[in-house]
Design a protein around this motif. Structure first.
Motif, PDB file in Angstrom:
ATOM      1  N   LEU A 180     -44.786  -0.606 -16.252  1.00 25.96           N
ATOM      2  CA  LEU A 180     -45.477  -0.245 -17.662  1.00 25.96           C
ATOM      3  C   LEU A 180     -44.889  -1.231 -18.781  1.00 25.96           C
ATOM      4  CD1 LEU A 180     -47.506   1.532 -18.712  1.00 25.96           C
ATOM      5  CD2 LEU A 180     -45.588   3.256 -18.965  1.00 25.96           C
ATOM      6  N   ILE A 181     -45.579  -2.392 -18.727  1.00 26.60           N
ATOM      7  CA  ILE A 181     -45.209  -3.343 -19.856  1.00 26.60           C
ATOM      8  C   ILE A 181     -46.380  -3.193 -20.714  1.00 26.60           C
ATOM      9  CG2 ILE A 181     -44.263  -5.002 -18.317  1.00 26.60           C
ATOM     10  CD1 ILE A 181     -46.688  -6.736 -18.545  1.00 26.60           C
ATOM     11  N   ALA A 195     -35.051  -7.305 -12.442  1.00 26.75           N
ATOM     12  CA  ALA A 195     -34.131  -6.252 -12.905  1.00 26.75           C
ATOM     13  C   ALA A 195     -34.898  -5.294 -13.950  1.00 26.75           C
ATOM     14  CB  ALA A 195     -32.851  -6.367 -13.085  1.00 26.75           C
ATOM     15  N   ILE A 196     -35.273  -6.241 -15.052  1.00 26.65           N
ATOM     16  CA  ILE A 196     -35.785  -5.717 -16.562  1.00 26.65           C
ATOM     17  C   ILE A 196     -37.122  -5.785 -16.493  1.00 26.65           C
ATOM     18  CG2 ILE A 196     -35.411  -5.805 -18.888  1.00 26.65           C
ATOM     19  CD1 ILE A 196     -32.645  -7.315 -18.452  1.00 26.65           C
ATOM     20  N   PHE A 197     -37.891  -6.889 -16.349  1.00 31.30           N
ATOM     21  CA  PHE A 197     -39.313  -7.148 -16.397  1.00 31.30           C
ATOM     22  C   PHE A 197     -39.819  -6.456 -17.776  1.00 31.30           C
ATOM     23  CE2 PHE A 197     -43.700  -5.877 -14.793  1.00 31.30           C
ATOM     24  CZ  PHE A 197     -44.382  -7.261 -14.947  1.00 31.30           C
ATOM     25  N   ALA A 198     -39.294  -7.200 -18.858  1.00 26.25           N
ATOM     26  CA  ALA A 198     -39.605  -6.550 -20.171  1.00 26.25           C
ATOM     27  C   ALA A 198     -39.467  -8.019 -20.874  1.00 26.25           C
ATOM     28  CB  ALA A 198     -38.902  -5.470 -20.725  1.00 26.25           C
ATOM     29  N   VAL A 255     -26.997  -6.976 -16.900  1.00 31.88           N
ATOM     30  CA  VAL A 255     -28.259  -7.080 -16.724  1.00 31.88           C
ATOM     31  C   VAL A 255     -28.891  -5.654 -15.777  1.00 31.88           C
ATOM     32  CG1 VAL A 255     -30.015  -7.978 -14.896  1.00 31.88           C
ATOM     33  CG2 VAL A 255     -28.512  -9.500 -16.362  1.00 31.88           C
ATOM     34  N   ASN A 304     -36.095  -1.331 -25.996  1.00 34.35           N
ATOM     35  CA  ASN A 304     -36.907  -0.815 -24.913  1.00 34.35           C
ATOM     36  C   ASN A 304     -37.118   0.597 -25.344  1.00 34.35           C
ATOM     37  OD1 ASN A 304     -37.424  -2.721 -23.067  1.00 34.35           O
ATOM     38  ND2 ASN A 304     -35.371  -2.448 -22.416  1.00 34.35           N
ATOM     39  N   SER A 348     -36.451   4.476 -19.923  1.00 32.37           N
ATOM     40  CA  SER A 348     -37.148   4.606 -20.966  1.00 32.37           C
ATOM     41  C   SER A 348     -38.610   4.709 -20.804  1.00 32.37           C
ATOM     42  CB  SER A 348     -36.881   3.702 -22.031  1.00 32.37           C
ATOM     43  OG  SER A 348     -37.226   2.506 -21.431  1.00 32.37           O
ATOM     44  N   ARG A 349     -38.947   3.929 -19.272  1.00 29.69           N
ATOM     45  CA  ARG A 349     -40.595   3.601 -18.974  1.00 29.69           C
ATOM     46  C   ARG A 349     -40.956   5.177 -18.072  1.00 29.69           C
ATOM     47  NH1 ARG A 349     -40.270  -2.561 -17.323  1.00 29.69           N
ATOM     48  NH2 ARG A 349     -41.319  -3.371 -19.299  1.00 29.69           N
ATOM     49  N   PHE A 354     -42.184   1.299 -13.541  1.00 29.85           N
ATOM     50  CA  PHE A 354     -41.692   0.244 -13.268  1.00 29.85           C
ATOM     51  C   PHE A 354     -42.391  -1.049 -14.054  1.00 29.85           C
ATOM     52  CE2 PHE A 354     -40.741  -4.125 -11.409  1.00 29.85           C
ATOM     53  CZ  PHE A 354     -39.511  -4.279 -11.877  1.00 29.85           C
ATOM     54  N   SER A 393     -32.510 -13.133 -12.860  1.00 28.36           N
ATOM     55  CA  SER A 393     -32.844 -11.883 -12.198  1.00 28.36           C
ATOM     56  C   SER A 393     -33.324 -10.760 -13.130  1.00 28.36           C
ATOM     57  CB  SER A 393     -31.559 -11.558 -11.420  1.00 28.36           C
ATOM     58  OG  SER A 393     -30.616 -10.990 -12.282  1.00 28.36           O
ATOM     59  N   THR A 394     -33.158 -11.332 -14.546  1.00 25.73           N
ATOM     60  CA  THR A 394     -33.809 -10.333 -15.331  1.00 25.73           C
ATOM     61  C   THR A 394     -35.008 -10.106 -15.048  1.00 25.73           C
ATOM     62  OG1 THR A 394     -33.971 -11.964 -17.150  1.00 25.73           O
ATOM     63  CG2 THR A 394     -32.044 -10.715 -17.273  1.00 25.73           C
ATOM     64  N   ILE A 442     -31.906   1.077 -18.034  1.00 27.59           N
ATOM     65  CA  ILE A 442     -32.194   1.841 -19.229  1.00 27.59           C
ATOM     66  C   ILE A 442     -33.609   1.298 -19.457  1.00 27.59           C
ATOM     67  CG2 ILE A 442     -32.063   1.717 -21.692  1.00 27.59           C
ATOM     68  CD1 ILE A 442     -28.811   0.866 -21.177  1.00 27.59           C
ATOM     69  N   THR A 443     -34.035   0.329 -19.039  1.00 22.47           N
ATOM     70  CA  THR A 443     -35.481   0.035 -19.236  1.00 22.47           C
ATOM     71  C   THR A 443     -36.486   0.782 -18.481  1.00 22.47           C
ATOM     72  OG1 THR A 443     -35.104  -2.360 -19.553  1.00 22.47           O
ATOM     73  CG2 THR A 443     -37.308  -2.043 -19.306  1.00 22.47           C
ATOM     74  N   TYR A 444     -36.055   1.083 -17.081  1.00 24.67           N
ATOM     75  CA  TYR A 444     -36.947   1.944 -16.163  1.00 24.67           C
ATOM     76  C   TYR A 444     -36.628   3.393 -16.714  1.00 24.67           C
ATOM     77  CZ  TYR A 444     -38.274   4.328 -12.069  1.00 24.67           C
ATOM     78  OH  TYR A 444     -38.870   5.334 -11.318  1.00 24.67           O
ATOM     79  N   ALA A 467     -39.481  -8.948 -24.145  1.00 22.66           N
ATOM     80  CA  ALA A 467     -38.392  -9.180 -25.599  1.00 22.66           C
ATOM     81  C   ALA A 467     -36.831  -8.664 -25.137  1.00 22.66           C
ATOM     82  CB  ALA A 467     -38.877  -8.006 -26.393  1.00 22.66           C
ATOM     83  N   LEU A 474     -36.569  -5.720 -33.859  1.00 19.28           N
ATOM     84  CA  LEU A 474     -36.951  -7.119 -33.645  1.00 19.28           C
ATOM     85  C   LEU A 474     -36.948  -7.872 -34.754  1.00 19.28           C
ATOM     86  CD1 LEU A 474     -40.329  -6.709 -31.506  1.00 19.28           C
ATOM     87  CD2 LEU A 474     -38.126  -7.283 -30.745  1.00 19.28           C
ATOM     88  N   VAL A 507     -29.059  -2.844 -18.465  1.00 21.46           N
ATOM     89  CA  VAL A 507     -30.414  -2.925 -19.194  1.00 21.46           C
ATOM     90  C   VAL A 507     -31.469  -2.781 -18.228  1.00 21.46           C
ATOM     91  CG1 VAL A 507     -31.771  -4.744 -20.502  1.00 21.46           C
ATOM     92  CG2 VAL A 507     -29.469  -4.921 -20.748  1.00 21.46           C
ATOM     93  N   GLY A 508     -31.551  -3.069 -17.019  1.00 20.26           N
ATOM     94  CA  GLY A 508     -32.553  -2.955 -16.267  1.00 20.26           C
ATOM     95  C   GLY A 508     -32.701  -1.198 -15.864  1.00 20.26           C
TER      96      GLY A 508
END
Lengths: 244, 105
Positions: free
Chosen positions: A114-115, A55-58, B10, A85, B20-21, A112, A51-52, B16-18, A60, B49, B13-14
């Motif tokens: 923006l990779i 939910a995350i779609f990134a 999950v 991130n 930051s974008r 969402f 599910s990452t 936080i990712t959103y 790394a 990294l 992190v999701g």
């Protein structure tokens, strides 16, 4: 008939976007496959690790999340993924002007997707007309989302049939090291990477994988200072040339 | 990691990712970041990294968890990444090195 010229135009924008998006996706395929394998190996329940993608779609951050579940505490895991991130903040800053004349829904939905690849693809096309650019952005973004999730899922199927003696558990580390090297464009970047790795190595005994964050923070500070030092030296050289 | 901890991790992190974008796009529209912040953010990628690479190689067992074959595989992949500027080549050469060494030793 709803299929007027405007519709044809929409469709061709979407096709152009996808065609432009494909070459940038190809190098991400091995990464997606490695992530798929890491998901099947993860200490998380497989469905949650999968599910990452949604939910995350990134890549790394996903790889860090599913790989660290075995050894890190909850807090270290979330904090590490969050720091990974942070680079998206840069993309967000760079893209903000292009979003300022877009409708509100798109300002919320667009980010969402923006990779790295989408940033590379759309930031250089920022002079497109507003609606046209939005369609291009969304088409490429949705393509990446579907292609990525598919690739990772294929990696899970393939990965579960590969014996553990092949040591695919080493692949994520190699992937991250490669990403570091390919991302290095200047000397301060090298300083940041070397200091980050060295400090993490020295603080491996810190409990809960705290060494990742200690290394990351030290690396950022070192890179920042090297950058400041470099531009000061450049200024001084320019001043010296000016005096001559 | 149990189900509840994994799901909450999950989801966190999701979010936080959103954030930051989307943060600067949704809320700051045209105001640029202070130049010092931009300058520091540029080095987040390489720093975190590379730290993560070291941590994954150690595998949570401290310095004792570092295997020589893994280090050799990592080193060759870094050289290939630097010379060929190609992630697939780096992964392929790194894994091949690992397999060769495991087979030889």
């Amino acid at each position: 008939m709803p299929d007027g010229p405007a519709h044809d135009d929409d469709r061709s924008t979407a096709l152009t976007a996808i065609r432009a998006a494909i070459p940038l996706f190809v190098p991400a395929i091995p990464f997606g496959l490695v992530l798929g394998v890491a998901i099947t190996d993860s200490a998380m329940p497989t469905a949650v690790a999968w599910s990452t993608n949604l939910a995350i779609f990134a890549g790394a951050a996903q790889l860090a999340t599913v790989s660290l579940a075995a050894t890190a505490t909850w807090l270290t895991l979330v904090a590490t993924a969050a720091v990974i991130n942070l680079r998206h903040v840069m993309y967000s800053a760079a893209m903000a002007p292009r979003f300022s004349d877009q409708p509100r829904w798109f300002r919320w939905v667009g980010p969402f997707f923006l990779i790295d690849q989408l940033f590379a693809l759309t930031s250089v096309r920022a002079t497109m007309p507003t609606a046209h650019w939005r369609r291009f952005y969304l088409s490429a973004g949705i393509f990446y989302f579907v292609a990525w999730t598919t690739t990772v899922t294929v990696g899970m199927v393939v990965g579960s049939s590969i014996p553990t003696e092949w040591r695919l558990d080493v692949a994520p580390a190699i992937m991250f090291a490669g990403l570091v090297v390919l991302g290095l464009t200047n000397r301060p970047g090298v300083v940041a990477a070397v200091v980050g790795a060295a400090v993490c190595l020295l603080s491996l005994e810190v409990p809960n994988n705290g060494g990742i964050l200690i290394g990351a923070v030290s690396g950022v500070i070192a890179g920042y200072l090297a950058d400041v030092g470099e531009s000061r030296r450049a200024d001084r050289r320019a001043a010296a040339v000016g005096r001559r | 990691m149990n189900g509840v901890a994994a799901i909450s991790a999950v989801v966190s992190v999701g979010m936080i990712t959103y954030a930051s974008r989307a943060g600067l796009i949704v809320f700051l529209a045209d105001r640029p970041l202070p130049p010092n912040i931009t300058r520091a953010l540029r080095y987040v990628g390489p720093a975190v990294l590379s730290a993560l690479t070291v941590n994954l190689i150690a595998g949570g067992d401290g310095v004792g968890g570092v295997e020589l074959v893994e280090v050799a595989a990592l080193a060759t992949s870094i050289v290939v990444a630097a010379l060929a500027r190609n992630l697939i080549a780096a992964l392929a050469v790194g894994m091949t090195t690992l397999w060769l060494l495991l087979w030889l030793l």
